[in-house]
Design an enzyme around this catalytic site. Structure first.
Site, PDB file in Angstrom:
ATOM      1  CG  ASP A   1      -2.291   0.468   0.962  1.00  0.00           C
ATOM      2  OD1 ASP A   1      -2.426   1.579   0.446  1.00  0.00           O
ATOM      3  OD2 ASP A   1      -3.249  -0.286   1.248  1.00  0.00           O
TER       4      ASP A   1
ATOM      5  CG  ASP B   1      -4.744   5.709   0.824  1.00  0.00           C
ATOM      6  OD1 ASP B   1      -5.568   4.819   1.078  1.00  0.00           O
ATOM      7  OD2 ASP B   1      -4.760   6.831   1.353  1.00  0.00           O
TER       8      ASP B   1
ATOM      9  CD  GLU C   1      -8.855   4.429  -1.976  1.00  0.00           C
ATOM     10  OE1 GLU C   1      -9.815   4.098  -1.256  1.00  0.00           O
ATOM     11  OE2 GLU C   1      -7.944   5.183  -1.575  1.00  0.00           O
TER      12      GLU C   1
ATOM     13  CG  HIS D   1      -9.203  -1.288   4.168  1.00  0.00           C
ATOM     14  ND1 HIS D   1      -8.842  -1.334   2.832  1.00  0.00           N
ATOM     15  CD2 HIS D   1      -8.860  -0.056   4.594  1.00  0.00           C
ATOM     16  CE1 HIS D   1      -8.313  -0.177   2.488  1.00  0.00           C
ATOM     17  NE2 HIS D   1      -8.313   0.622   3.537  1.00  0.00           N
ATOM     18  CG  ASP D   2     -11.640   2.037   3.109  1.00  0.00           C
ATOM     19  OD1 ASP D   2     -11.206   1.968   4.282  1.00  0.00           O
ATOM     20  OD2 ASP D   2     -10.976   2.479   2.156  1.00  0.00           O
TER      21      ASP D   2
HETATM   22  C1  NOJ Z   1      -8.369   5.236   1.674  1.00  0.00           C
HETATM   23  C2  NOJ Z   1      -8.105   4.057   2.555  1.00  0.00           C
HETATM   24  O1  NOJ Z   1      -8.557   2.904   1.918  1.00  0.00           O
HETATM   25  C3  NOJ Z   1      -8.796   4.320   3.866  1.00  0.00           C
HETATM   26  O2  NOJ Z   1      -8.814   3.208   4.696  1.00  0.00           O
HETATM   27  C4  NOJ Z   1      -8.108   5.490   4.515  1.00  0.00           C
HETATM   28  O3  NOJ Z   1      -8.799   5.833   5.689  1.00  0.00           O
HETATM   29  C5  NOJ Z   1      -8.055   6.696   3.595  1.00  0.00           C
HETATM   30  N1  NOJ Z   1      -7.718   6.373   2.236  1.00  0.00           N
HETATM   31  C6  NOJ Z   1      -7.022   7.675   4.076  1.00  0.00           C
HETATM   32  O4  NOJ Z   1      -5.738   7.137   3.896  1.00  0.00           O
END
Ligand code: NOJ
Length: 566
Positions: free
Chosen positions: A98, A206, A264, A336-337
């Site tokens: 990551d 990210d 992302e 994970h989100d």
């Molecule tokens: C995206 C990540 O997937 C998330 O978990 C994170 O809180 C935010 N970016 C900030 O890094």
């Protein structure tokens, strides 16, 4: 191996904190991952993506990095990391890290220096601004812009030491790096090369489409009833984003083979994604778009909207068509989100196994690289959170505070949405077996294990040939053996049907038909050629074979294959 090897690959995401805890401190670690590599190889995945393992104050579970070139003692050491990497490679898999460089931790030495004085050489490595003209610095409303942060509160933090504000699109412990400064970019590229030289196989980047900001930083529009404005027009796909990613490609990836890069990109449009993923432009291999995971979200974030299958299909259809000739899709339900997909778009009670397999089938048969998030291959479900005290996620806690204390929402209405959509649903510990802490830890887990681990767990799934796990294994196998899954054209069928998701894939003379029933009813697929299709080879299904007229049972999925004559 072609340079686009990732078209045939399945990626598996590990959230290290919740995967496996070898040292009994209640938090997962690298040694825990090493202990489960055979499980992952057995699933047939090609690439592992590790959520952040770097030294971090853990304000946002490691997405706040204080040292980019080390491993947090919570997870292990660089030596253990090398052992993990060797174990991954020995099993023929790859490892993707990551990359979190839109922001660092406020405890990173770069930021510590930056905040120390206005003439520090690193001052300009972050976004510093004075208070709004005419207002007393540090008082409410004096922030340089009206933007809200993703985790609640304003996107600016006042720093008394120098009497100025710094920008943080996420928590105040995640100050945004200033990519306008070439020194920042060179420092990031050097760090990336260091990891590649160590042997890693690429990066998941990210919120990478937020690194280029409009330096004017104008106010955003304030929606009625909300405490803060959305500033994203100034930083999503910003003015220099393509220049930065192309520069990164040249500085970091040029001349290295066998890598995977995925950006992302919240809010990315299809047109921008074509530019990001056009190989000729040399930016990234693929992007994570968000349209389909926002399909059940309305303008009011605290109102649950039921999924319209036609909306979901329109979104995927648009992305499949948009990236058909140039660029490449990534495919995901979970990470994970996101809440667990079987709870969100499937049926996590009576038809849990069927609907989990159906969802996997529909996703993996699209054109693009599929991502499996830990536990998805078991059909893991959302967790039974009782009160706000059960949540750990900074986003859930921050948004709850804003909604209840600043916007006057009732705690119960906010909790209803957090239970359905909160990120902690994805973060409950991996369910390895039926033992008290699900085989995740022998200590006290940092977030409670889901009580349903006594039934839903890896040991049971591996032993049961009809499990979700073995279905995901077959999906990976199908991608590895059927070129039409990888390279076939995509055609959406039945776009107006609210229960069936149907499409074909075609490569040369091979045609696949995929149908998923997103309902508990028995439904006949009214497609052209139904009789011929029903007589074709049934490559994969999740329940008893369908009748000969393409009638699908509750949550059933089918994949047929036929050869067309020339
Ligand atoms: C995206 C990540 O997937 C998330 O978990 C994170 O809180 C935010 N970016 C900030 O890094």
């Amino acid at each position: 191996m072609t340079d686009q090897w990732w078209k045939q690959a399945v990626v598996y995401q590990i959230y290290p904190r919740s995967f496996a805890d070898a040292d009994s401190d209640g938090v997962g670690d690298l040694r825990g991952i090493i202990g489960h590599l055979d499980y992952l190889a057995g699933l047939g995945v090609d690439v592992l993506w590790l959520s952040p393992i770097y030294p971090s104050p853990q304000d946002d579970n490691g997405y706040d990095i204080s040292d980019y070139q080390n491993v947090d003692p919570l997870f292990g050491s660089l030596e253990t990391f090398d052992e993990l990497l060797a174990g991954v490679h020995a099993r023929g898999m790859k490892l993707v890290m990551d990359l979190v460089v839109n922001h660092s931790s406020d405890e990173h030495p770069w930021f510590v220096e930056s905040r120390s004085s206005t003439d520090n050489p690193k001052r300009d490595w972050y976004w510093w601004r004075p208070a709004r003209a005419g207002l007393e610095p540090g008082t409410p409303g004096a922030e340089p812009t009206n933007w809200g942060s993703a985790f609640g509160g304003p996107a600016w933090e006042y720093d008394e030491q120098t009497g100025a504000y710094y920008l943080h699109l996420f928590s105040k412990k995640q100050p945004d790096l200033n990519w306008e400064n070439p020194e920042v970019r060179q420092a990031v590229y050097a760090m990336m090369r260091w990891w590649l030289d160590r042997g890693v196989d690429g990066f998941r980047m990210d919120v990478i489409n937020m690194i280029s900001k409009d330096p004017a930083l104008p106010d955003g529009k304030l929606p009625t009833g909300r405490a803060y404005a959305d500033g994203s027009a100034s930083y999503i796909d910003g003015p220099r984003i393509h220049e930065f990613l192309h520069e990164m490609h040249g500085e970091v990836f040029q001349g290295r083979a066998g890598l995977l890069t995925v950006g992302e990109m919240p809010g990315v449009t299809v047109d921008e994604a074509i530019r990001y993923t056009d190989p000729a432009r040399e930016e990234v291999d693929m992007v994570f778009q968000f349209d389909h995971v926002w399909a059940d979200r309305g303008p009011d974030p605290w109102l649950l909207m039921p999924l319209q299958l036609t909306t979901l299909k329109a979104i995927f259809g648009r992305w499949q068509a948009g990236l058909a000739d140039v660029g490449w899709n990534s495919l995901y339900w979970n990470n994970h989100d996101q809440p667990r997909v079987v709870s969100r778009f499937g049926d996590d009670s009576a038809y849990r196994v069927e609907s989990a397999k159906m969802l996997g089938t529909v996703l993996h048969l699209h054109r693009g690289t599929p991502y499996v998030y830990q536990g998805e291959e078991l059909g893991m479900t959302n967790a039974p959170f009782r009160s706000i005290e059960d949540f750990r996620d900074i986003e859930a806690l921050g948004q709850y505070t804003d909604a209840v204390t600043k916007e006057g929402r009732s705690p119960e209405e906010v909790l209803t949405v957090l239970r359905a959509r909160g990120r902690d649903n994805a973060r409950t510990p991996m369910q390895w077996d039926a033992s008290p802490q699900a085989g995740f830890t022998t200590g006290t887990p940092w977030l409670a294990v889901n009580p349903n681990h006594t039934e839903i767990n890896a040991a049971a799934a591996v032993a049961d040939p009809n499990s979700v796990y073995h279905h995901y294994r077959k999906l990976a196998e199908l991608r590895h053996t059927e070129p039409a899954v990888v390279d076939g054209d995509f055609t959406m069928l039945l776009p107006n049907d609210e229960r069936l998701y149907a499409f074909t894939r075609r490569l040369d003379q091979t045609e696949l038909l995929v149908i998923g029933n997103f309902s508990a009813e028995t439904v006949r697929a009214e497609i052209d050629d139904a009789a011929a299709w029903a007589a074709a080879e049934l490559v994969l299904t999740n329940t008893a074979a369908p009748t000969d007229d393409l009638t699908l049972g509750p949550w059933q999925a089918v994949v047929y294959r036929r050869m067309l004559s020339r």
